[in-house]
Design a protein around this motif. Structure first.
Motif, PDB file in Angstrom:
ATOM      1  N   MET A   1      14.390 -22.656  71.989  1.00  0.00           N
ATOM      2  CA  MET A   1      14.990 -23.924  72.354  1.00  0.00           C
ATOM      3  C   MET A   1      16.446 -23.661  72.707  1.00  0.00           C
ATOM      4  SD  MET A   1      15.383 -27.514  70.232  1.00  0.00           S
ATOM      5  CE  MET A   1      13.764 -27.419  69.609  1.00  0.00           C
ATOM      6  N   ASP A   2      16.899 -24.259  73.800  1.00  0.00           N
ATOM      7  CA  ASP A   2      18.288 -24.073  74.181  1.00  0.00           C
ATOM      8  C   ASP A   2      19.144 -25.196  73.607  1.00  0.00           C
ATOM      9  OD1 ASP A   2      17.942 -26.294  75.815  1.00  0.00           O
ATOM     10  OD2 ASP A   2      18.214 -25.219  77.689  1.00  0.00           O
ATOM     11  N   GLU A   3      20.418 -25.179  73.946  1.00  0.00           N
ATOM     12  CA  GLU A   3      21.345 -26.164  73.381  1.00  0.00           C
ATOM     13  C   GLU A   3      21.035 -27.591  73.809  1.00  0.00           C
ATOM     14  OE1 GLU A   3      22.723 -24.235  77.033  1.00  0.00           O
ATOM     15  OE2 GLU A   3      22.433 -23.358  75.080  1.00  0.00           O
ATOM     16  N   SER A   4      20.281 -27.784  74.886  1.00  0.00           N
ATOM     17  CA  SER A   4      19.921 -29.132  75.330  1.00  0.00           C
ATOM     18  C   SER A   4      18.650 -29.643  74.659  1.00  0.00           C
ATOM     19  CB  SER A   4      19.734 -29.147  76.853  1.00  0.00           C
ATOM     20  OG  SER A   4      18.627 -28.354  77.213  1.00  0.00           O
ATOM     21  N   GLY A   5      18.024 -28.794  73.822  1.00  0.00           N
ATOM     22  CA  GLY A   5      16.813 -29.197  73.127  1.00  0.00           C
ATOM     23  C   GLY A   5      15.535 -28.903  73.892  1.00  0.00           C
ATOM     24  N   ILE A   6      15.659 -28.248  75.045  1.00  0.00           N
ATOM     25  CA  ILE A   6      14.486 -27.904  75.848  1.00  0.00           C
ATOM     26  C   ILE A   6      13.882 -26.613  75.311  1.00  0.00           C
ATOM     27  CG2 ILE A   6      13.702 -27.180  78.138  1.00  0.00           C
ATOM     28  CD1 ILE A   6      15.845 -29.024  79.304  1.00  0.00           C
ATOM     29  N   ILE A   7      12.575 -26.616  75.107  1.00  0.00           N
ATOM     30  CA  ILE A   7      11.871 -25.431  74.630  1.00  0.00           C
ATOM     31  C   ILE A   7      11.480 -24.609  75.851  1.00  0.00           C
ATOM     32  CG2 ILE A   7       9.900 -24.557  73.339  1.00  0.00           C
ATOM     33  CD1 ILE A   7       9.912 -27.252  71.820  1.00  0.00           C
ATOM     34  N   LYS A   8      12.009 -23.382  75.912  1.00  0.00           N
ATOM     35  CA  LYS A   8      11.841 -22.545  77.098  1.00  0.00           C
ATOM     36  C   LYS A   8      11.144 -21.242  76.772  1.00  0.00           C
ATOM     37  CE  LYS A   8      16.062 -24.051  79.418  1.00  0.00           C
ATOM     38  NZ  LYS A   8      17.281 -23.582  80.073  1.00  0.00           N
ATOM     39  N   ARG A   9      10.524 -20.676  77.779  1.00  0.00           N
ATOM     40  CA  ARG A   9       9.950 -19.328  77.714  1.00  0.00           C
ATOM     41  C   ARG A   9      10.341 -18.633  78.986  1.00  0.00           C
ATOM     42  NH1 ARG A   9       5.369 -16.995  74.959  1.00  0.00           N
ATOM     43  NH2 ARG A   9       6.073 -14.899  74.648  1.00  0.00           N
ATOM     44  N   GLU A  10      10.823 -17.417  78.899  1.00  0.00           N
ATOM     45  CA  GLU A  10      11.204 -16.676  80.094  1.00  0.00           C
ATOM     46  C   GLU A  10      10.208 -15.560  80.353  1.00  0.00           C
ATOM     47  OE1 GLU A  10      14.717 -13.964  82.032  1.00  0.00           O
ATOM     48  OE2 GLU A  10      15.185 -15.139  80.256  1.00  0.00           O
ATOM     49  N   ILE A  11       9.769 -15.480  81.590  1.00  0.00           N
ATOM     50  CA  ILE A  11       8.891 -14.409  82.031  1.00  0.00           C
ATOM     51  C   ILE A  11       9.728 -13.466  82.882  1.00  0.00           C
ATOM     52  CG2 ILE A  11       6.909 -13.814  83.473  1.00  0.00           C
ATOM     53  CD1 ILE A  11       5.713 -16.541  82.728  1.00  0.00           C
ATOM     54  N   ARG A  12       9.660 -12.189  82.563  1.00  0.00           N
ATOM     55  CA  ARG A  12      10.383 -11.179  83.335  1.00  0.00           C
ATOM     56  C   ARG A  12       9.384 -10.219  83.973  1.00  0.00           C
ATOM     57  NH1 ARG A  12      15.563  -9.748  79.461  1.00  0.00           N
ATOM     58  NH2 ARG A  12      16.454 -11.841  79.539  1.00  0.00           N
ATOM     59  N   VAL A  13       9.514 -10.065  85.268  1.00  0.00           N
ATOM     60  CA  VAL A  13       8.668  -9.145  86.016  1.00  0.00           C
ATOM     61  C   VAL A  13       9.575  -8.018  86.479  1.00  0.00           C
ATOM     62  CG1 VAL A  13       7.141  -8.868  88.002  1.00  0.00           C
ATOM     63  CG2 VAL A  13       7.203 -11.061  86.774  1.00  0.00           C
ATOM     64  N   THR A  14       9.360  -6.833  85.905  1.00  0.00           N
ATOM     65  CA  THR A  14      10.241  -5.719  86.218  1.00  0.00           C
ATOM     66  C   THR A  14       9.564  -4.394  85.919  1.00  0.00           C
ATOM     67  OG1 THR A  14      12.419  -4.752  85.771  1.00  0.00           O
ATOM     68  CG2 THR A  14      11.328  -5.814  83.927  1.00  0.00           C
TER      69      THR A  14
END
Length: 125
Positions: free
Chosen positions: A1-14
């Motif tokens: 969760m970020d400071e705005s309260g949004i629950i996020k997931r990051e996908i990295r393709v590398t």
């Protein structure tokens, strides 16, 4: 969760995704052992675009969007809501559970907790 309260997931393709993930884990481990605060990260790594596309198919994307709006009581209920075959929905749920995008509680209720999934695709090493 970020400071705005949004629950996020990051996908990295590398290229070198496994090594990058291992490096992050090792760094966090060392910092924790040294008594330092370690910020939690929630990254999902894929080696290349085709690996990401093999897991996050259009039908699975649709399933995730549906679960975000309306958790389902079961796989059978979800398949009815989506108008899809139970076996295929089960396969999709299992694949998405394995990478942490779908949650199933003890009663079998399915949900998707993320408000946002972002991806970073690296073209250069």
């Amino acid at each position: 969760m970020d400071e705005s309260g949004i629950i996020k997931r990051e996908i990295r393709v590398t290229r070198g995704a496994l090594e990058q993930a291992a490096t992050e884990v090792a760094s966090a481990w060392k910092a924790a052992e040294a008594g330092q605060d370690v910020e939690a990260t929630d990254h999902l790594y894929f080696e290349d675009w085709s690996a990401l596309c093999a897991v996050l198919t259009p039908k699975r994307f649709e399933l995730l969007r549906h679960l975000r709006r309306a958790p389902a009581a079961s796989i059978r209920a979800l398949s009815r809501e989506l108008g899809r075959d139970v076996k295929r929905v089960h396969e999709d749920v299992v694949a998405l559970e394995e990478i942490g995008l779908v949650d199933r509680d003890q009663s079998g209720r399915l949900s998707m907790k993320f408000d946002e999934i972002s991806s970073t695709i690296r073209f250069a090493a």
